[in-house]
Enzyme design. Structure first.
Site, PDB file in Angstrom:
ATOM      1  N   ASP A   9      -4.423  -5.288   0.262  1.00  0.00           N
ATOM      2  CA  ASP A   9      -4.645  -4.182   1.206  1.00  0.00           C
ATOM      3  C   ASP A   9      -5.743  -4.403   2.250  1.00  0.00           C
ATOM      4  O   ASP A   9      -6.527  -3.486   2.535  1.00  0.00           O
ATOM      5  CB  ASP A   9      -4.958  -2.896   0.430  1.00  0.00           C
ATOM      6  CG  ASP A   9      -3.824  -2.452  -0.475  1.00  0.00           C
ATOM      7  OD1 ASP A   9      -2.796  -3.145  -0.548  1.00  0.00           O
ATOM      8  OD2 ASP A   9      -3.975  -1.404  -1.132  1.00  0.00           O
ATOM      9  N   ASP A  57      -0.676  -1.033   1.510  1.00  0.00           N
ATOM     10  CA  ASP A  57      -0.325   0.373   1.430  1.00  0.00           C
ATOM     11  C   ASP A  57       0.681   0.599   2.551  1.00  0.00           C
ATOM     12  O   ASP A  57       0.489   0.110   3.675  1.00  0.00           O
ATOM     13  CB  ASP A  57      -1.564   1.245   1.650  1.00  0.00           C
ATOM     14  CG  ASP A  57      -2.096   1.861   0.375  1.00  0.00           C
ATOM     15  OD1 ASP A  57      -1.809   1.331  -0.718  1.00  0.00           O
ATOM     16  OD2 ASP A  57      -2.813   2.870   0.474  1.00  0.00           O
ATOM     17  N   HIS A  59       2.729   3.833   3.565  1.00  0.00           N
ATOM     18  CA  HIS A  59       3.087   5.219   3.293  1.00  0.00           C
ATOM     19  C   HIS A  59       3.997   5.817   4.367  1.00  0.00           C
ATOM     20  O   HIS A  59       3.676   5.777   5.551  1.00  0.00           O
ATOM     21  CB  HIS A  59       1.827   6.075   3.188  1.00  0.00           C
ATOM     22  CG  HIS A  59       0.926   5.686   2.052  1.00  0.00           C
ATOM     23  ND1 HIS A  59       1.389   5.460   0.777  1.00  0.00           N
ATOM     24  CD2 HIS A  59      -0.414   5.513   1.992  1.00  0.00           C
ATOM     25  CE1 HIS A  59       0.373   5.166  -0.013  1.00  0.00           C
ATOM     26  NE2 HIS A  59      -0.736   5.177   0.710  1.00  0.00           N
ATOM     27  N   HIS A  65      -0.777  12.682  -2.137  1.00  0.00           N
ATOM     28  CA  HIS A  65      -1.717  11.569  -1.974  1.00  0.00           C
ATOM     29  C   HIS A  65      -2.514  11.732  -0.681  1.00  0.00           C
ATOM     30  O   HIS A  65      -3.660  11.314  -0.595  1.00  0.00           O
ATOM     31  CB  HIS A  65      -0.943  10.253  -1.999  1.00  0.00           C
ATOM     32  CG  HIS A  65      -1.782   9.022  -1.932  1.00  0.00           C
ATOM     33  ND1 HIS A  65      -2.714   8.694  -2.889  1.00  0.00           N
ATOM     34  CD2 HIS A  65      -1.815   8.008  -1.021  1.00  0.00           C
ATOM     35  CE1 HIS A  65      -3.294   7.542  -2.578  1.00  0.00           C
ATOM     36  NE2 HIS A  65      -2.761   7.105  -1.439  1.00  0.00           N
ATOM     37  N   HIS A  79      -3.606   7.756   5.705  1.00  0.00           N
ATOM     38  CA  HIS A  79      -3.945   6.345   5.893  1.00  0.00           C
ATOM     39  C   HIS A  79      -2.687   5.498   5.733  1.00  0.00           C
ATOM     40  O   HIS A  79      -1.751   5.885   5.054  1.00  0.00           O
ATOM     41  CB  HIS A  79      -5.022   5.894   4.898  1.00  0.00           C
ATOM     42  CG  HIS A  79      -4.595   6.027   3.466  1.00  0.00           C
ATOM     43  ND1 HIS A  79      -4.653   7.226   2.785  1.00  0.00           N
ATOM     44  CD2 HIS A  79      -4.087   5.120   2.596  1.00  0.00           C
ATOM     45  CE1 HIS A  79      -4.202   7.051   1.556  1.00  0.00           C
ATOM     46  NE2 HIS A  79      -3.842   5.784   1.413  1.00  0.00           N
ATOM     47  N   LYS A 104       3.733  -0.970  -0.886  1.00  0.00           N
ATOM     48  CA  LYS A 104       3.634   0.010  -1.972  1.00  0.00           C
ATOM     49  C   LYS A 104       3.324   1.397  -1.444  1.00  0.00           C
ATOM     50  O   LYS A 104       2.630   1.551  -0.450  1.00  0.00           O
ATOM     51  CB  LYS A 104       2.577  -0.425  -2.985  1.00  0.00           C
ATOM     52  CG  LYS A 104       1.184  -0.628  -2.419  1.00  0.00           C
ATOM     53  CD  LYS A 104       0.255  -1.267  -3.444  1.00  0.00           C
ATOM     54  CE  LYS A 104      -1.111  -1.535  -2.902  1.00  0.00           C
ATOM     55  NZ  LYS A 104      -1.895  -0.352  -2.607  1.00  0.00           N
ATOM     56  N   CYS A 146      -7.630  -0.236  -5.394  1.00  0.00           N
ATOM     57  CA  CYS A 146      -6.417  -1.058  -5.418  1.00  0.00           C
ATOM     58  C   CYS A 146      -6.644  -2.457  -5.979  1.00  0.00           C
ATOM     59  O   CYS A 146      -5.772  -3.002  -6.647  1.00  0.00           O
ATOM     60  CB  CYS A 146      -5.792  -1.101  -4.029  1.00  0.00           C
ATOM     61  SG  CYS A 146      -5.212   0.547  -3.523  1.00  0.00           S
TER      62      CYS A 146
END
Length: 191
Positions: A9, A57, A59, A65, A79, A104, A146
């Protein structure tokens, strides 16, 4: 024995200037890039990695979250939204010679890189096993979230796991120290 480097990340939103910055994130990106440069150029000083992979990440809509009033434990500011610059790797992380990238958290919180998949749907553990990797080094952002989750899942999946703390940055000293203790207790080599 084959060893892989897992870069966790190292994205714009987790570095200074991002929506969820970790102090020292840009420097971590730079320092990892130096290692990758030596690896790409086959410099004799380079670590002997069979593969280098990364997690992101990623999203789309991770539900609770994200929050306008985050508690910074279960909920966070927006984010790494797909399609934004915040989701991109930090520019200091160049070169980016990744053999695979594991995305992810499309629609839920996801801390461990082992929750991610390639765009072709292959999970990190399966990808590493298919490439006969037995040992992994873990680095990136953030040590206490993470990176911690990825290292713990690496051990749980049977990989000999080493954390590279000088190539990591944590959110807070207390949670970073607790994460280091948890990783050591689980069998992660720190150093």
């Amino acid at each position: 024995m084959k060893r892989a480097l897992i870069v966790v990340d190292v994205q714009n939103d987790f570095c200074e200037g991002g929506s969820l910055p970790v102090e020292g994130g840009a420097q971590v990106a730079h320092d990892i890039a130096e290692i990758l440069h030596h690896w790409v150029t086959k410099d004799p000083k380079a670590p002997d990695y069979a593969h280098v992979v990364a997690t992101k990440d990623h999203h789309v809509d991770p539900g609770g979250h994200w929050s306008k009033d985050p508690d910074y434990a279960e909920s966070w500011p927006v984010h790494c939204r797909v399609g934004t610059d915040g989701e991109a790797f930090h520019p200091n992380l160049d070169p980016q010679p990744f053999d695979a990238i594991f995305l992810k958290g499309d629609h839920a919180a996801a801390y461990s890189g082992f929750e991610g998949q390639t765009t072709g749907g292959v999970g990190l553990a399966d990808w590493l096993r298919r490439h006969e990797v037995t040992h992994v080094d873990v680095c990136g952002l953030a040590t206490d979230y993470c990176v911690r989750s990825t290292a713990l899942d690496a051990v749980a999946n049977g990989f000999q796991t080493r954390l590279l703390p000088r190539l990591c940055a944590g959110v807070a000293p207390e949670t970073t120290e607790a994460a280091l203790v948890a990783m050591r207790d689980a069998g992660v080599t720190v150093g």
